[in-house]
Scaffold this active site. Sequence first.
Site, PDB file in Angstrom:
ATOM      1  N   ASP A 169       0.823  -1.210   0.000  1.00  0.00           N
ATOM      2  CA  ASP A 169       0.000   0.000   0.000  1.00  0.00           C
ATOM      3  C   ASP A 169       0.863   1.268   0.000  1.00  0.00           C
ATOM      4  O   ASP A 169       2.007   1.275   0.453  1.00  0.00           O
ATOM      5  CB  ASP A 169      -0.898   0.049   1.236  1.00  0.00           C
ATOM      6  N   HIS A 217       3.652  -2.623   3.171  1.00  0.00           N
ATOM      7  CA  HIS A 217       3.752  -1.251   2.679  1.00  0.00           C
ATOM      8  C   HIS A 217       5.094  -1.038   1.995  1.00  0.00           C
ATOM      9  O   HIS A 217       6.125  -1.502   2.482  1.00  0.00           O
ATOM     10  CB  HIS A 217       3.604  -0.238   3.829  1.00  0.00           C
TER      11      HIS A 217
END
Length: 735
Positions: free
Chosen positions: A99, A251
């Site tokens: 993300d 991430h």
Amino acid sequence: MASRTRRHGAPKAARDGSRRPRLPLRLLLPVLVLVSLMAMLMLRGYVHSEILADHRVQPPAPTDRVPEEILEGGPVIDTRGGRTDSLSVPDHRLVLTFDDGPDPVWTPRVLDVLKKHDAHAVFFVTGTMASRYPDLVQRMVDEGHEIGLHTFNHPDLSFQSKERIDRELSQNQLAISGAAGIRTSLFRPPYSSFADAMDNKSWPVTEYIGSRGYLTVVNNTDSEDWKKPGVEEIIRRATPKDGKGAIVLMHDSGGDRHQTVQALDRFLPGLQKQGYEFTNLTEALGAPSAHSPVRGLDLWKGKAWIFLVQAAERITDLLVVGLAVIGSLVIGRFALMLVLSGAHARRVRRKGFRWGPPVTEPVSVLVPAYNEAKCIENTVRSLVASDHPIEVLVIDDGSSDGTARIVEAMGLPGVRVIRQLNAGKPAALNRGLANARHDIVVMMDGDTVFEPSTVRELVQPFGDPKVGAVAGNAKVGNKDTLIGAWQHIEYVMGFNLDRRMYDVLRCMPTIPGAVGAFRRSALQRVGGMSDDTLAEDTDITMALHRDGWRVVYAENARAWTEAPESVQQLWSQRYRWSYGTMQAIWKHRRALVERGPSGRFGRVGLPLVSLFMVLAPLLAPLIDIFLLYGLIFGPTEKTIVAWFGVLAIQAACAAYSFVLDRERLAPLVSLPLQQILYRQLMYVVLLQSWITALTGGRLRWQKLRRKGGVSAPPGMDAIPAQRSVGAMDGRRPVG
């Protein structure tokens, strides 16, 4: 540099009463430049989530409106076409998801690890990051990874309207289209978690997302790598139990991700040995590809968006460099002016200071005049009251308002009128120089008033045989208006401090046209006044430097001039000054490489003039552009404090200059307003001058409309009443 011979007066069309429609390009082009720079900054702020970003996060809400099959189902939620389906990844399949990227530092390292271990993943990118780093999005697609939307600005969609949600999706797609030429049907909401965390606030958003054709992807295995718990802990949390399939949340942006990269490099081979496959989501689900190609207008829109964002990034980087440069120049100039102007004042005011033997011989005062009927009488009377022996030559340059007749009718001794057809100020001065009787020549404007001691103070430096010209202390006589008060501050704080500084450095760039004195022999050696530029005073001063003469400043030679009283007239005057200065610098550019007595001006004066009078004003708007940006988009408090800090420094410098010039401090009350309004006008004027110079445009010499509001200074002796023309020193005026 473009140059032309100038003539006083209005264009022919204006004289014969006709009017031609014309665009106000002098205003339009500079304003367009400033607006474009501001637009680039705003675009940069938008893609950096500094503008229109919403960082609120919705607290947990009830879940009674969320279907049970969603709460108890898998991490893939399909609400397209009114469906309410929940999907899970098959056993021994892992879908790695990353993300908040792409990040220029960590995303390439993540991609390198994935490529090293022949694994694929899904990258949920934000529009802001994809716009800034499109090459990384293209690399993801080229290496077989899937792309998903993660909104443009990363807001919690539970707070947003449907219009804002649509904008977040469309702009996110626009960035991906421009970066990689694809569209995607995958979407992950910001701040999402497991499917059982869906609540009454997020579920309606998920339904609406599905109605727009997107598959919502959350996760069921969270590595919590954003907490930086350590490599071992990240691996433990990312590993599913009992061989089950999972969507793993990681991430590749949002901070330091070195633990994520290290964990990934161990996690992939470790689970591959356990029989896991790392595939794209659609491959794991056996569904059609999430990507579809973008063509035609949509593709070009995306590419145009990426181009604009990249341009904004690069332009902003240049602006930041420019801001650092102008900050250094402003601070450097202030420091030089304060130190050197103080040194100049101490030197010329010390007891017993003399330039040389007192200069007592008569001088010639040249007054070029074109349509100065409202001012010329005050000017001439102030000269006749001089306490130094002078002759006054009023050179009427084809006036149509009776300027010459007014002077002749005054019948004052020692005053001659020379008439010529309209040929411009340099020609008028050269005509006066040819008719002058004395070796020292004073030049002034037809709207200027001298004090009785002005001429005497102005010529004393000629006691030094090396001095070829002297700059006087020009002051604003009509400073009772707001515009006049602002110019008064500018004259005292800027021009006169500058002259003190340049005097100490021995590289004075300009003898003001309102009050200056020259050796006649020095003027003749450089060919007299030239009409090659619009700033004949700057041109002649530079020419004298190159001829080896010294140019100095006489602080007590005060002259009171009528400054423009309207924005239009101020604009015309400063435009001419700015453009003329650029022309003079260009004309005398060879001084940079000259040696001998003139070399100092080329080595010191010309670079300083170029930096302080041309480059610094060009970059100065950056200060206010970033000020406006900070006020609107933050950090507002720090911006306000910084602005008042700079204003305090300027106020202190202004107060020092006023004290040095023996002026009352009261006009400084308007200094803050001057910084807000007047300075911006000067920015646009200089930008206009740059545009004219770069495009090779031509500029007319424009005559300012005078009101005759500057009278003799207080304390001047009264001048005898008018006499007949025949009483003029027994001579008739030259015609």
